[in-house]
Scaffold this active site. Structure first.
Site, PDB file in Angstrom:
ATOM      1  CB  THR A  60      56.271  77.108  83.693  1.00  0.00           C
ATOM      2  OG1 THR A  60      57.054  75.998  84.178  1.00  0.00           O
ATOM      3  CG2 THR A  60      55.268  76.570  82.688  1.00  0.00           C
ATOM      4  CG  ASP A  61      61.229  74.978  83.656  1.00  0.00           C
ATOM      5  OD1 ASP A  61      60.080  74.811  84.126  1.00  0.00           O
ATOM      6  OD2 ASP A  61      62.249  74.509  84.187  1.00  0.00           O
ATOM      7  CD  GLU A  62      56.582  71.824  84.977  1.00  0.00           C
ATOM      8  OE1 GLU A  62      55.722  71.003  84.590  1.00  0.00           O
ATOM      9  OE2 GLU A  62      56.751  72.124  86.168  1.00  0.00           O
ATOM     10  CE1 TYR A  67      51.640  75.297  86.055  1.00  0.00           C
ATOM     11  CE2 TYR A  67      53.568  73.947  85.565  1.00  0.00           C
ATOM     12  CZ  TYR A  67      53.016  75.154  85.935  1.00  0.00           C
ATOM     13  OH  TYR A  67      53.830  76.239  86.174  1.00  0.00           O
ATOM     14  CE  LYS A 103      52.053  79.311  83.973  1.00  0.00           C
ATOM     15  NZ  LYS A 103      51.567  80.489  84.760  1.00  0.00           N
ATOM     16  NE  ARG A 158      61.230  68.336  87.084  1.00  0.00           N
ATOM     17  CZ  ARG A 158      61.200  67.351  86.212  1.00  0.00           C
ATOM     18  NH1 ARG A 158      62.237  67.143  85.416  1.00  0.00           N
ATOM     19  NH2 ARG A 158      60.146  66.570  86.117  1.00  0.00           N
TER      20      ARG A 158
END
Length: 325
Positions: free
Chosen positions: A128-130, A152, A156, A216
């Site tokens: 994920t980009d997170e 989260y 990841k 986002r």
């Protein structure tokens, strides 16, 4: 290639299975498709549909159950793994971080260990980009330092480190993709776009965290599926690839757009307490994936209109519990 797809009844996973079965050029790459999904609250066989289920081999198995996973590996002898399965909702990770540790980290470890033992030829991990955290200025490249802000994104990032370790230590041929915020059909209504559609149609207030200024980067799920296949087929072993259409929008603007499409009043918007550790902006550089020949087809406004129309025609996808904050 005989491929095993985890999380294939979830949002991006089901769109991916549908994409490879309906694109004649891509379909020739896959001899057989095995789908593994625990069918937790966000997984649904209706995301695949009867026609697709007739063309794949489906197992209802949780990736945290290594014993059952091993039985599948022994029975099916897959050549490649595309690993979508994960807990994904940030708010849930704040309330129940252990669930995210177990599914996202331990579950990924189980798949890596079995892939090593059964000589899997290709392992693609969907990150994920997170993992980059807030990007105040500019755009994150694939070699940027991780700075996860939520349980989260931390789970990841940790899983991705295991993927890299299995490549370096054991020679497992791995590739990683880091998609930006995805949207489109079949997304569970805990996420911003389907949740806003659902609540607006019910004439209920639409919660917006803080002042809604968080930015986002939105990518339509079909574009992401094409990018994932390209990386699975042609990506360099041991490398990671950002997937983004570079279409940044503030959360509040997305909510307003949806209400305008549905002809609902902006008065439905209710500002609620910001989530702890809220990332203010996600933004990535997509030069690397574009060098493989990928480019997004969907403009955000077109994709959002398509998504709203899809949910209007498929109300079953909204008849699920969403979490009111």
């Amino acid at each position: 290639m005989k491929v095993l797809i985890t999380g294939g009844a979830g949002f991006i996973g089901s769109n991916y299975v549908s994409f490879i079965l309906n694109d004649s050029a891509v379909r020739d790459f896959y001899d057989e498709i095995i789908v593994v999904d625990a069918l937790t609250y966000a997984g649904d066989l209706r995301n695949l549909g009867e026609d697709i289920l007739r063309e794949v081999t489906f197992y209802r198995v949780d990736i945290t159950n290594k014993h059952l996973l091993e039985r599948i590996f022994r029975r099916e002898s897959p050549d490649g793994i595309i690993h979508f399965a994960a807990e994904t909702h940030v708010d849930n990770s704040i309330k129940q971080p252990e669930v995210f540790l177990r599914t996202n980290v331990v579950g990924t470890f189980n798949l890596l260990e079995l892939s090593r033992r059964f000589n899997i030829k290709r392992f693609l991990y969907v990150s994920t980009d997170e993992v980059y955290g807030t990007i105040t200025e500019g755009y994150a490249t694939e070699d940027q330092r991780f700075n996860p802000s939520s349980p989260y994104s931390a789970s990841k990032a940790a899983a991705e480190m295991f993927v890299n370790a299995y490549n370096v230590t054991y020679g497992l041929e791995t590739v990683v993709v880091r998609p930006s915020n995805n949207y489109g059909p079949r997304q569970y209504p805990e996420k911003l776009i389907p949740k806003t559609i659902k609540r607006a149609l019910e004439n209920k207030y639409v919660p917006v965290h803080g002042d809604g200024s968080a930015v986002r980067d939105w990518t339509f799920v079909e574009d992401t599926c094409k990018a994932i296949h390209l990386v699975f087929e042609k990506g360099d072993v041991g490398e990671a690839y950002n997937i983004t259409s570079n279409q940044e929008r503030k959360v509040i603007d997305v909510v307003r757009n949806i209400l305008e499409i549905l002809d609902k009043p902006l008065s439905l918007i209710k500002y609620v307490e910001d989530r702890p550790g809220q990332d203010k902006r996600y933004a990535m550089d997509a030069s690397k994936i574009r060098s493989l020949g990928w480019k997004p087809r969907w403009k955000f406004e077109d994709g959002l209109n398509y998504t709203v129309r899809w949910y209007l025609k498929n109300r079953w996808a909204l008849k699920k519990k969403d979490e009111v904050l």
